[in-house]
Design a protein around this motif. Structure first.
Motif, short mmCIF file in Angstrom:
data_model
loop_
_atom_site.label_atom_id
_atom_site.label_comp_id
_atom_site.label_asym_id
_atom_site.label_seq_id
_atom_site.Cartn_x
_atom_site.Cartn_y
_atom_site.Cartn_z
N PRO A 219 -3.10 15.13 91.99
CA PRO A 219 -2.53 16.08 91.02
C PRO A 219 -1.50 17.00 91.69
O PRO A 219 -1.51 17.16 92.91
N ALA A 220 -0.65 17.58 90.87
CA ALA A 220 0.36 18.52 91.38
C ALA A 220 -0.24 19.92 91.47
O ALA A 220 -0.79 20.43 90.48
N PRO A 221 -0.16 20.58 92.64
CA PRO A 221 -0.65 21.96 92.74
C PRO A 221 0.18 22.89 91.86
O PRO A 221 1.41 22.74 91.78
N MET A 222 -0.47 23.82 91.21
CA MET A 222 0.25 24.76 90.34
C MET A 222 1.32 25.52 91.11
O MET A 222 2.38 25.84 90.57
N SER A 223 1.06 25.79 92.38
CA SER A 223 2.01 26.55 93.19
C SER A 223 3.31 25.80 93.44
O SER A 223 4.32 26.38 93.84
N ASP A 224 3.32 24.49 93.18
CA ASP A 224 4.52 23.67 93.41
C ASP A 224 5.31 23.39 92.13
O ASP A 224 6.35 22.73 92.18
N ASN B 183 20.81 24.93 82.19
CA ASN B 183 22.02 25.72 82.40
C ASN B 183 23.11 24.94 83.14
O ASN B 183 24.29 25.09 82.84
N ARG B 184 22.71 24.12 84.09
CA ARG B 184 23.70 23.40 84.88
C ARG B 184 24.29 22.20 84.14
O ARG B 184 25.49 21.93 84.24
N PHE B 185 23.45 21.49 83.37
CA PHE B 185 23.90 20.22 82.79
C PHE B 185 24.07 20.24 81.28
O PHE B 185 24.51 19.25 80.70
N ASN B 186 23.70 21.34 80.63
CA ASN B 186 23.82 21.45 79.18
C ASN B 186 23.11 20.29 78.48
O ASN B 186 23.69 19.60 77.64
N VAL B 187 21.87 20.10 78.84
CA VAL B 187 21.04 19.06 78.23
C VAL B 187 19.75 19.68 77.72
O VAL B 187 19.34 20.76 78.16
N ALA B 188 19.11 18.98 76.78
CA ALA B 188 17.76 19.37 76.38
C ALA B 188 16.82 19.13 77.56
O ALA B 188 17.03 18.21 78.36
N VAL B 189 15.81 19.97 77.68
CA VAL B 189 14.90 19.84 78.81
C VAL B 189 13.45 19.80 78.35
O VAL B 189 13.11 20.19 77.23
N GLY B 190 12.60 19.31 79.24
CA GLY B 190 11.17 19.26 78.99
C GLY B 190 10.44 19.23 80.31
O GLY B 190 11.03 19.48 81.38
N TYR B 191 9.17 18.91 80.23
CA TYR B 191 8.33 18.96 81.42
C TYR B 191 7.38 17.77 81.43
O TYR B 191 6.75 17.45 80.42
N SER B 192 7.28 17.11 82.57
CA SER B 192 6.35 16.01 82.77
C SER B 192 5.24 16.51 83.69
O SER B 192 5.49 16.85 84.84
N ASP B 193 4.02 16.55 83.17
CA ASP B 193 2.95 17.26 83.86
C ASP B 193 2.02 16.35 84.66
O ASP B 193 1.59 15.31 84.17
N HIS B 194 1.73 16.77 85.88
CA HIS B 194 0.74 16.11 86.72
C HIS B 194 -0.32 17.08 87.22
O HIS B 194 -1.08 16.75 88.13
N THR B 195 -0.36 18.29 86.68
CA THR B 195 -1.35 19.27 87.13
C THR B 195 -2.71 19.01 86.46
O THR B 195 -2.80 18.29 85.45
N LEU B 196 -3.74 19.61 87.00
CA LEU B 196 -5.04 19.59 86.35
C LEU B 196 -5.10 20.70 85.31
O LEU B 196 -4.48 21.75 85.47
N GLU C 34 -3.10 24.66 81.39
CA GLU C 34 -2.35 25.91 81.45
C GLU C 34 -0.85 25.68 81.64
O GLU C 34 -0.02 26.32 80.98
N ILE C 35 -0.49 24.80 82.57
CA ILE C 35 0.93 24.58 82.87
C ILE C 35 1.67 23.94 81.69
O ILE C 35 2.77 24.40 81.34
N PRO C 36 1.13 22.92 81.04
CA PRO C 36 1.82 22.40 79.84
C PRO C 36 2.01 23.45 78.75
O PRO C 36 3.06 23.49 78.10
N ILE C 37 1.01 24.30 78.56
CA ILE C 37 1.15 25.38 77.56
C ILE C 37 2.28 26.32 77.96
O ILE C 37 3.12 26.71 77.12
N ALA C 38 2.34 26.67 79.24
CA ALA C 38 3.42 27.55 79.71
C ALA C 38 4.78 26.88 79.55
O ALA C 38 5.77 27.54 79.21
#
Length: 217
Positions: free
Chosen positions: A177-182, A193-206, A209-213
């Motif tokens: 799993p990905a550590p939350m600190s990383d 901001n750099r590429f003017n694209v829609a963004v999202g998140y691919s989660d590997h944490t336990l 909390e992180i997906p909600i954030a």
């Protein structure tokens, strides 16, 4: 604004179509918009002598090669058709990541409209060009890549025929799993901001909390 939620079934079906359908049902019950599998050929993906990653060793037979492990996790075209039909019954969208050009073409033949580029293929230019020529919705994952590589991938997709308005870039930390600190969710804002694209998140944490954030951000 609605956040598209994709439940990653991946290869967690273990080659069992019944388990794959139960994963679909669970994703639907949880309210996900799409459930995503993985489409590949072990013969095209790895050599027969490739060793497994540490997290794969821990989750499977240690002496088994990566090729042998992946071979058991392949989904045939008939299995894809069966899973698509089950998704319709479960009222959830079917989605799969194609890991090679032939797999992409099979997904096209099955009517798939979303194409996910996994982190490991972000520098695979022939693969990117093939997806770019489809002019479909693209979701680009960025684990292990730097900003210049992300920019190059977006440029290749655009030059091949897919405008960046159709591209969503996922911030991703490649660790299992990905550590939350990383995690550093602010990278999503930097990418936008750099590429003017829609963004999202691919989660590997336990945990959740992180997906909600990420959704809140």
């Amino acid at each position: 604004m609605h956040t598209l939620v994709i439940a990653e079934a991946g290869v967690n079906h273990n080659g069992d179509i019944g388990l794959a359908k139960r994963l679909i049902d669970a994703a639907s019950a949880a309210g996900a918009d799409l459930v995503k599998f993985q489409t590949f050929s072990a013969d095209r993906q790895v050599t027969k002598y490739a060793t497994k990653a540490q997290y794969q060793i821990l989750a499977s037979t240690p002496t088994e090669t990566q090729h042998a492990m992946l071979k058991k996790l392949e989904l045939s075209k008939a299995m894809h058709v069966d899973l698509i039909a089950h998704c319709k019954l479960a009222n959830i969208g079917f989605f799969s990541t194609g890991f090679d050009i032939e797999s992409i073409d099979m997904l096209v033949s099955l009517g798939q409209e979303f194409f996910k580029i996994p982190s490991g293929e972000i520098t695979n230019l022939p693969y990117l060009r093939h997806i770019g020529m489809l002019n479909k919705t693209v979701i680009l994952s960025t684990g292990m890549s730097n900003m210049d590589e992300i920019e190059a991938a977006i440029n290749v997709l655009e030059e091949s025929g897919t405008h960046r308005s159709k591209i969503t870039v996922l911030h991703c930390t490649t660790a299992y799993p990905a550590p939350m600190s990383d995690v550093n969710l602010h990278a999503m804002q930097n990418i936008h901001n750099r590429f003017n694209v829609a963004v999202g998140y691919s989660d590997h944490t336990l945990g959740i909390e992180i997906p909600i954030a990420a959704v809140a951000l």
